[in-house]
Design an enzyme around this catalytic site. Structure first.
Site, PDB file in Angstrom:
ATOM      1  N   TYR A  76       0.852  -1.193   0.000  1.00 51.35           N
ATOM      2  CA  TYR A  76       0.000   0.000   0.000  1.00 51.35           C
ATOM      3  C   TYR A  76       0.885   1.238   0.000  1.00 51.35           C
ATOM      4  O   TYR A  76       1.817   1.320  -0.782  1.00 51.35           O
ATOM      5  CB  TYR A  76      -0.974  -0.060   1.187  1.00 51.35           C
ATOM      6  CG  TYR A  76      -2.190   0.811   1.000  1.00 51.35           C
ATOM      7  CD1 TYR A  76      -3.007   0.661  -0.126  1.00 51.35           C
ATOM      8  CD2 TYR A  76      -2.523   1.784   1.925  1.00 51.35           C
ATOM      9  CE1 TYR A  76      -4.119   1.465  -0.322  1.00 51.35           C
ATOM     10  CE2 TYR A  76      -3.640   2.592   1.747  1.00 51.35           C
ATOM     11  CZ  TYR A  76      -4.428   2.434   0.620  1.00 51.35           C
ATOM     12  OH  TYR A  76      -5.524   3.238   0.433  1.00 51.35           O
ATOM     13  N   LYS A 131     -19.837 -20.901 -10.322  1.00 55.66           N
ATOM     14  CA  LYS A 131     -19.124 -20.648 -11.580  1.00 55.66           C
ATOM     15  C   LYS A 131     -17.688 -20.229 -11.280  1.00 55.66           C
ATOM     16  O   LYS A 131     -16.750 -20.634 -11.981  1.00 55.66           O
ATOM     17  CB  LYS A 131     -19.852 -19.550 -12.347  1.00 55.66           C
ATOM     18  CG  LYS A 131     -19.664 -19.595 -13.852  1.00 55.66           C
ATOM     19  CD  LYS A 131     -20.272 -20.839 -14.460  1.00 55.66           C
ATOM     20  CE  LYS A 131     -20.131 -20.886 -15.953  1.00 55.66           C
ATOM     21  NZ  LYS A 131     -21.193 -20.211 -16.674  1.00 55.66           N
ATOM     22  N   ASP A 174     -27.025 -16.380 -16.674  1.00 56.60           N
ATOM     23  CA  ASP A 174     -28.399 -16.481 -16.173  1.00 56.60           C
ATOM     24  C   ASP A 174     -29.187 -15.176 -16.319  1.00 56.60           C
ATOM     25  O   ASP A 174     -29.777 -14.669 -15.369  1.00 56.60           O
ATOM     26  CB  ASP A 174     -28.385 -16.951 -14.712  1.00 56.60           C
ATOM     27  CG  ASP A 174     -27.902 -18.383 -14.587  1.00 56.60           C
ATOM     28  OD1 ASP A 174     -27.829 -19.069 -15.613  1.00 56.60           O
ATOM     29  OD2 ASP A 174     -27.590 -18.812 -13.464  1.00 56.60           O
TER      30      ASP A 174
END
Length: 687
Positions: A76, A131, A174
């Site tokens: 960071y 998925k 979907d």
């Protein structure tokens, strides 16, 4: 998977000439456990799978260390400014300094989820997470799943466009038809990363590969056949489009939906996408359309294809009944009706499963690795060709092992590769990458031969070996395995899994009230699993007598009875007396306390002189065996050599060629010490 993306078809049944049938074909099953499970049991197992030990199926994992102040300054502020400035100066550097190049967004609004319909974004999340699991497991692609509360088409498109800089590719999932067609088309036009609606193209690609091979087997040409498609949803229309690209004349295809045949001039239930496949025909029902048809492709609803319709089809009919979970015609019924039929379904318990997992992970892998701006038709056709070609290759033993030593060879029952065939990665992904380069959509040029060799090295041999042992266990005669510590939650889960997947016939040992309470807490159904209470079991008296004949502690009968009533001792006695075939223990107790009774009551094989502990560790695509890390403290060279050979023998039993490393704190001769010399001598003995 042939998802149901349309309504049921309205059809009429025809009579017809009887087709001779032969003896029923043997079904080459892979896993019947889900097929045989009751709906209630399957639902409970699925809910527990998703809920425990922590909710969901995916998690975020850092790829860089963040353990020190130095790590933090690099991860960071202030170090992160360096890659930010590099990317600001050259946008393509985002692929060099971030995860974008291996990150796919799986994005849905939940309006057409599997066979569940419009269940909304929250309810669709388990599917999108699933998925993501498949992307990672099969192609090592990372996924963020995004479920959008966007039912209006333009809102969905603008939201995905705003999110696109995060990803190297987008998998739409979907989304109901016909909106899904407009959404995908618009996003492909406006984004510079691959956008792929898997419900459309995934099924189409796998089915096309299977059909290409099926036609070759029956010696028919795609340009000459009559093909009927039942269903007019996303996957059905995509299949029509892809088969057209492969050479199927439009006039040879008849599309049917819930209103019947899509014919020229029809008004009811039409849209621009169906209109593209309207043909001049006198047929008005599915039954009429199938007269003398060569191929039936079903992406509609269970039971649509009747036996009498199948009888009216041409010789060697090809039937792809891909509605899930129940196909348009049952496999058994189809092969009983027509002995010459070639069948494919969306199910894993029948031959020729059309499963999308054969497509999308590997298509995206190839597209991402050349930084393709889109997945075009040529890339889809390359995936079809890669799958069709692989099915004709000899199937290696590791694939057969993963399916219970089933022998596969190109033919009527093996048109496409199996989902767990690791070769799909380096047959499909390089083909897709090559097509992207040749058609000018790749922004990164790669050596395809070198890329193929690299992918070949990613075969997950560890997973294959473990699958093999699961398959062997399923095919063997039922093995009774006793699980000591039956009230432990992890033991209950393991026993349920073993029972559900036909790996073993488990027996839980312990207090029944405690076991049932623990199972209830984690919502696991123990139906079909035997529970044995040692304190009241009829075999206890016999075990007490047996133990008394072995003991040298001069214990009285009551003391021995108390010992034998302990779940671990009782379990050992069950194994000793042959009441069970195996024993699993050591989850909730101190390890030596579990092991000592085993040595006393079970003992070692005659030829074994040294007992040892062995850990099998799966690290990505490899298995490692570590011995001895559990039992022996005092070592000599003979013991070490014996342990190493035993570990190597175990590796051989798993069909792994062992390579042995024997370690000490000085492996290269710089230190002279007794313990170092012990290891050197042991290595010589092993050799």
């Amino acid at each position: 998977m042939g998802e149901n993306k349309t309504e049921n078809n309205s059809t009429l049944s025809n009579g017809g000439a009887h087709q001779p049938t032969k003896e029923k074909k043997e079904i080459k099953t892979v896993d019947l456990s889900l097929r045989e499970a009751s709906a209630e049991d399957l639902n409970k197992r699925a809910l527990a799978y998703h809920k425990y030990p922590k909710p969901g199926k995916i998690a975020l994992q850092s790829t860089k260390p963040c353990e020190t102040a130095s790590d933090l300054s690099l991860a960071y502020s202030p170090g992160v400014a360096a890659p930010c400035l590099e990317i600001a100066a050259n946008d393509e550097d985002v692929y060099n300094y971030t995860s974008k190049g291996n990150l796919v967004g799986v994005i849905s609004n939940g309006t057409a989820v599997l066979g569940l319909g419009n269940i909304g974004p929250h309810a669709s999340k388990p599917v999108m997470e699933g998925k993501g699991v498949l992307f990672k497991a099969f192609a090592d692609i990372d996924v963020f799943d995004l479920e959008l509360d966007c039912t209006e088409m333009d809102h969905f498109i603008s939201t995905v466009k705003a999110l696109a800089p995060t990803f190297g590719g987008i998998n739409l999932e979907d989304i109901k038809a016909p909106e899904c067609f407009h959404i995908e088309k618009k996003l492909i036009e406006e984004l510079d990363i691959p956008v792929f609606h898997d419900d459309q193209h995934g099924t189409a690609i796998i089915a096309a590969a299977a059909l290409q091979n099926a036609l070759e087997i029956v010696k028919k040409d795609l340009k000459d056949i009559k093909l009927v498609v039942s269903g007019a949803g996303a996957s059905a229309l995509a299949s029509c489009q892809l088969l057209g690209l492969m050479g199927l004349p439009k006039e040879n295809l008849i599309l049917c939906d819930s209103k019947g045949v899509v014919y020229t001039g029809r008004k009811e239930g039409m849209n621009e996408f169906k209109e593209a496949y309207a043909v001049q025909t006198e047929a008005r029902t599915l039954s009429e359309a199938l007269e003398n048809a060569d191929v039936f492709i079903g992406l509609s609803a269970a039971g649509i294809l009747k036996p009498e319709m199948l009888k009216e089809m041409a010789r060697d009919p090809i039937v792809f009944a891909m509605s899930n979970p129940d196909p348009e015609i049952d496999y058994d019924l189809a092969v009983e009706t027509r002995s010459d039929v070639i069948m494919a379904t969306g199910r894993s318990d029948f031959p020729n499963q059309v499963n999308n997992v054969l497509g999308f992970p590997f298509i995206f892998r190839g597209a991402l690795d050349v930084r393709a701006s889109k997945i075009n038709d040529e890339m889809k056709l390359a995936a079809v060709a890669g799958l069709a070609r692989l099915a004709k290759e000899p199937v290696p033993k590791n694939v057969s092992r993963a399916y219970g030593n089933t022998e596969f060879s190109f033919g009527r029952d093996y048109l496409i590769p199996k989902p767990f065939d690791p070769r799909v990665l380096y047959y499909v992904s390089p083909a897709v990458a090559k097509a992207a380069i040749e058609t000018g959509v790749a922004r990164k040029q790669i050596d395809i031969e070198e890329y193929t060799r690299k992918l070949r090295g990613k075969e997950n041999s560890g997973r294959e070996i473990l699958q093999h042992f699961h398959s062997v266990a399923r095919k063997s005669q039922s093995k009774r395995v006793v699980y000591a510590e039956g009230a432990e939650e992890s033991v209950i889960r393991a026993a349920r899994l073993a029972r559900s997947e036909s790996i073993a016939e488990p027996i839980l040992v312990g207090n029944p009230d405690e076991i049932n309470a623990a199972a209830s807490k984690i919502e696991i159904n123990l139906d079909g699993i035997e529970i044995v209470d040692p304190s009241s079991d009829d075999r206890l008296a016999g075990y007490v007598d047996e133990y008394a004949s072995l003991q040298s502690e001069n214990l009285d009968e009551q003391q021995i009875r108390e010992i034998c009533s302990q779940d671990n001792i009782f379990s050992c006695m069950m194994l000793r007396k042959g009441d069970v075939d195996g024993m699993i223990c050591g989850v909730g107790r101190f390890f030596p306390k579990m092991v000592r009774p085993i040595f006393k009551l079970i003992g070692l094989k005659n030829e074994v002189k040294t007992a040892s502990g062995l850990y099998v560790v799966s690290v990505k695509d490899r298995l490692f065996f570590f011995a001895d890390t559990a039992l022996n403290t005092e070592m000599d060279s003979k013991k070490l050599a014996s342990i190493a050979i035993s570990a190597a023998d175990f590796a051989k039993s798993m069909d792994i060629k062992p390579r042995i490393a024997m370690l000490s704190y000085s492996n290269f001769g710089s230190v002279e010490h007794k313990s170092v010399e012990t290891v050197r001598q042991a290595a010589d003995l092993v050799k």
